[in-house]
Enzyme design. Structure first.
Site, mmCIF file in Angstrom:
data_model
loop_
_atom_site.group_PDB
_atom_site.id
_atom_site.type_symbol
_atom_site.label_atom_id
_atom_site.label_comp_id
_atom_site.label_asym_id
_atom_site.label_seq_id
_atom_site.Cartn_x
_atom_site.Cartn_y
_atom_site.Cartn_z
ATOM 1 N N GLN A 74 12.815 -3.311 -10.965
ATOM 2 C CA GLN A 74 13.149 -4.292 -9.941
ATOM 3 C C GLN A 74 11.911 -5.138 -9.602
ATOM 4 O OE1 GLN A 74 16.087 -3.541 -6.659
ATOM 5 N NE2 GLN A 74 14.194 -3.232 -5.528
ATOM 6 N N GLY A 75 11.942 -6.411 -9.954
ATOM 7 C CA GLY A 75 10.801 -7.290 -9.721
ATOM 8 C C GLY A 75 11.005 -8.138 -8.483
ATOM 9 N N SER A 114 8.784 -7.507 -5.104
ATOM 10 C CA SER A 114 7.534 -7.665 -4.342
ATOM 11 C C SER A 114 6.498 -8.472 -5.120
ATOM 12 C CB SER A 114 6.938 -6.294 -4.030
ATOM 13 O OG SER A 114 7.873 -5.499 -3.370
ATOM 14 N N SER A 156 7.954 -0.506 -10.038
ATOM 15 C CA SER A 156 8.095 0.864 -10.550
ATOM 16 C C SER A 156 8.750 0.832 -11.926
ATOM 17 C CB SER A 156 8.960 1.710 -9.613
ATOM 18 O OG SER A 156 8.391 1.770 -8.336
ATOM 19 N N GLU A 159 27.905 5.293 -0.902
ATOM 20 C CA GLU A 159 27.296 6.323 -0.075
ATOM 21 C C GLU A 159 25.782 6.076 -0.016
ATOM 22 O OE1 GLU A 159 25.581 9.127 1.520
ATOM 23 O OE2 GLU A 159 25.417 9.685 -0.590
ATOM 24 N N GLU A 200 6.932 0.476 9.787
ATOM 25 C CA GLU A 200 6.880 -0.554 10.850
ATOM 26 C C GLU A 200 8.132 -1.433 10.782
ATOM 27 O OE1 GLU A 200 4.299 0.131 8.819
ATOM 28 O OE2 GLU A 200 3.009 1.113 10.285
HETATM 29 C C1 LIG Z 1 5.864 3.941 -4.432
HETATM 30 C C2 LIG Z 1 6.279 2.506 -4.320
HETATM 31 C C3 LIG Z 1 7.178 1.973 -5.224
HETATM 32 C C4 LIG Z 1 7.556 0.622 -5.132
HETATM 33 N N1 LIG Z 1 8.406 0.104 -6.084
HETATM 34 C C5 LIG Z 1 8.733 -1.208 -6.044
HETATM 35 C C6 LIG Z 1 9.556 -1.789 -7.053
HETATM 36 O O1 LIG Z 1 9.994 -1.106 -7.998
HETATM 37 N N2 LIG Z 1 9.834 -3.105 -6.998
HETATM 38 C C7 LIG Z 1 9.362 -3.900 -5.981
HETATM 39 O O2 LIG Z 1 9.672 -5.096 -5.978
HETATM 40 N N3 LIG Z 1 8.559 -3.391 -5.007
HETATM 41 C C8 LIG Z 1 8.236 -2.064 -5.020
HETATM 42 N N4 LIG Z 1 7.404 -1.531 -4.050
HETATM 43 C C9 LIG Z 1 6.846 -2.425 -3.051
HETATM 44 C C10 LIG Z 1 7.377 -2.202 -1.636
HETATM 45 O O3 LIG Z 1 8.674 -2.719 -1.507
HETATM 46 C C11 LIG Z 1 6.370 -2.880 -0.693
HETATM 47 O O4 LIG Z 1 5.151 -2.184 -0.805
HETATM 48 C C12 LIG Z 1 6.834 -2.858 0.734
HETATM 49 O O5 LIG Z 1 7.979 -3.636 0.928
HETATM 50 C C13 LIG Z 1 5.699 -3.378 1.685
HETATM 51 O O6 LIG Z 1 5.222 -4.600 1.263
HETATM 52 P P1 LIG Z 1 3.655 -4.843 1.046
HETATM 53 O O7 LIG Z 1 3.104 -3.740 0.205
HETATM 54 O O8 LIG Z 1 3.486 -6.249 0.553
HETATM 55 O O9 LIG Z 1 2.998 -4.708 2.463
HETATM 56 P P2 LIG Z 1 2.978 -5.830 3.612
HETATM 57 O O10 LIG Z 1 4.331 -6.398 3.784
HETATM 58 O O11 LIG Z 1 1.850 -6.774 3.326
HETATM 59 O O12 LIG Z 1 2.625 -4.958 4.875
HETATM 60 C C14 LIG Z 1 1.280 -4.560 5.203
HETATM 61 C C15 LIG Z 1 1.334 -3.807 6.510
HETATM 62 O O13 LIG Z 1 1.797 -4.694 7.562
HETATM 63 C C16 LIG Z 1 2.931 -4.161 8.190
HETATM 64 N N5 LIG Z 1 3.884 -5.234 8.520
HETATM 65 C C17 LIG Z 1 4.311 -6.236 7.704
HETATM 66 N N6 LIG Z 1 5.227 -7.008 8.349
HETATM 67 C C18 LIG Z 1 5.405 -6.465 9.573
HETATM 68 C C19 LIG Z 1 6.242 -6.778 10.681
HETATM 69 N N7 LIG Z 1 7.098 -7.811 10.642
HETATM 70 N N8 LIG Z 1 6.163 -5.982 11.781
HETATM 71 C C20 LIG Z 1 5.318 -4.914 11.841
HETATM 72 N N9 LIG Z 1 4.496 -4.567 10.809
HETATM 73 C C21 LIG Z 1 4.545 -5.326 9.696
HETATM 74 C C22 LIG Z 1 3.553 -3.227 7.172
HETATM 75 O O14 LIG Z 1 4.357 -2.229 7.781
HETATM 76 C C23 LIG Z 1 2.325 -2.636 6.489
HETATM 77 O O15 LIG Z 1 1.799 -1.584 7.247
HETATM 78 C C24 LIG Z 1 7.015 -0.191 -4.119
HETATM 79 C C25 LIG Z 1 6.116 0.357 -3.191
HETATM 80 C C26 LIG Z 1 5.747 1.680 -3.288
HETATM 81 C C27 LIG Z 1 4.754 2.232 -2.287
#
Ligand SMILES: Cc1cc2nc3c(=O)[nH]c(=O)nc-3n(C[C@H](O)[C@H](O)[C@H](O)COP(=O)(O)OP(=O)(O)OC[C@H]3O[C@@H](n4cnc5c(N)ncnc54)[C@H](O)[C@@H]3O)c2cc1C
Length: 387
Positions: A129-130, A132, A164, A247, A372
């Site tokens: 899934q692309g 992020s 992932s 589900e 969060e």
């Molecule tokens: C193990 C793992 C597998 C993953 N697999 C995939 C995948 O297959 N495909 C994919 O597309 N993505 C994947 N992800 C990405 C995942 O969806 C993102 O890491 C997640 O959505 C958070 O985005 P970010 O890392 O850009 O952090 P950010 O969004 O930059 O957040 C940084 C910090 O700011 C806080 N924050 C951000 N916005 C707010 C708000 N509005 N209010 C309060 N706090 C806030 C967050 O909680 C966090 O603590 C994976 C992540 C992990 C850890």
């Protein structure tokens, strides 16, 4: 909430249990990292297990029968998931079967369904899934990867991150911006992209448990045919947020954590010396696991009644993922100094899994929406607090 299975559901539970008794060998058990939501992708035994599930028609329990699924009711899907988690059975192709396939079923045209669904069911085609990007995670709608129309094709440029399983994937469900002038949510399209397309490069990212499960994926003038667009152009945001009447209680997670904790309790017995502190910690985690299971029952029972869980699903995700981290911490404490040893040491309990579990579960409160973000949903939609 009725905790008793209806007669047909009770019968189905027995059928699943006897299938698992007969067919589930150790080769087909789920690894810790998959339980902790940090799946590492394809396992060599996935296909053999899929074949066994296929004989019962259970590869895709939630898909409608006409697409090769089992078409199970929400209650039966819940029971199926609960029993497989109890037995710690593999859930191959979970992203493909649970998310990508249903999205194709709802939004795909006949050609796309024909091309992609059978590969998902057989386990031959592995998906990632692309979504992020380096600057777009929680605020996904701000994504910058661009797809520009050029004749019969789109040309894609940009970067994805934390993808992932991209290093094993044959296909990707990709979100890219197709109308840069439209408001953020309205200028995105969903593409079904062949990972062998020229211009795609996958760079490994190693997590803090020293495992390679996710990646960076770069797109340099990648050409995809127009037929790769899933659903309507510029409506990709709504395609990506498809939730079917499937589900989604989180029961797999809650029951899997229980199984993991039981193993830890057993394996750390020699190190605890009857400690009262340890006993209390175990009791606390076991009670919290029961809470997580009850929260899952609540979501499932809402779905059974035709309601759509919203903040209730966020509460369950938040609680279970933070509990996974507490379990990791408790496990290390229960094993004492031995808990910090890796798999190479002869003194390590559970072959070093406790130490790895501790490090791997850090990602569980980030993946699938951070704590969060879940708290924000609960505050606004659940408690009616202002933004
Ligand atoms: C193990 C793992 C597998 C993953 N697999 C995939 C995948 O297959 N495909 C994919 O597309 N993505 C994947 N992800 C990405 C995942 O969806 C993102 O890491 C997640 O959505 C958070 O985005 P970010 O890392 O850009 O952090 P950010 O969004 O930059 O957040 C940084 C910090 O700011 C806080 N924050 C951000 N916005 C707010 C708000 N509005 N209010 C309060 N706090 C806030 C967050 O909680 C966090 O603590 C994976 C992540 C992990 C850890």
């Amino acid at each position: 909430m009725n905790f008793t299975d209806a007669p047909d559901v009770a019968e189905f539970r027995k059928e699943v249990q006897s299938f698992l008794d007969e067919e589930l060998t150790d080769d087909f058990r789920q690894p810790d990292e998959a339980i902790l939501g940090v799946g590492v992708g394809e396992n060599i035994h996935d296909k053999a297990w899929l074949k066994k599930l296929a004989k019962k028609g259970w590869v895709a329990p939630a898909w409608p029968k006409e697409y090769g699924g089992a078409g199970l009711s929400t209650a039966k899907q819940f029971v199926f998931n609960e029993e497989l988690a109890h037995a710690r059975a593999l859930r191959p192709n979970f992203l493909g079967i649970g998310l990508i396939g249903p999205t194709i079923i709802v939004h795909g045209n006949d050609e796309q369904k024909k091309e992609h669904l059978s590969g998902l069911l057989s386990g031959e085609v592995y998906w990632c899934q692309g979504f992020s990007e380096p600057g777009s995670g929680s605020d996904l709608a701000s994504l910058q990867t661009k797809a520009v129309e050029d004749g019969d094709e789109f040309v894609i440029n940009g970067q994805k991150i934390w993808t992932s399983g991209a290093h094993r994937a044959d296909m990707m469900g990709l979100l890219a911006r197709t109308d840069p002038d439209a408001p953020n949510h309205k200028g995105i399209s969903y593409f079904l992209v062949d990972m062998k397309s020229p211009g795609i490069s996958v760079q490994p990212l190693t997590n803090m448990a020293e495992m390679h499960s996710f990646n960076e994926v770069f797109f340099d003038n990648v050409r995809v045919p127009k037929k790769a667009v899933l659903g309507e152009l510029n409506r990709g945001w709504y395609v990506a947020t498809t939730t079917l009447d499937f589900e989604r209680s989180g029961i797999i997670n809650a029951v899997s954590l229980q199984q993991l904790m039981l193993e830890v309790v057993d394996a750390t017995r020699p190190f605890r010396n009857g400690s009262v502190v340890a006993r209390h910690a175990i009791a606390d985690r076991m009670i919290e696991i029961e809470v997580a299971i009850m929260l899952s029952y609540r979501v499932a029972s809402m779905q059974e009644q035709g309601l759509i869980p919203n903040q209730e699903a966020s509460i369950t995700k938040l609680y279970a993922s933070e509990l996974a981290q507490r379990i990791g911490k408790t496990a290390i404490g229960l094993a004492g100094l031995h808990g910090q040893l890796g798999p190479d040491s002869p003194y390590t309990p559970l072959a070093g899994r406790i130490e790895r579990m501790y490090r791997v579960q850090v990602g569980s409160t980030l993946a699938g929406g951070t704590s969060e973000i879940q708290r924000g949903i609960i505050a606004q939609r659940g408690l009616g607090l202002p933004r």
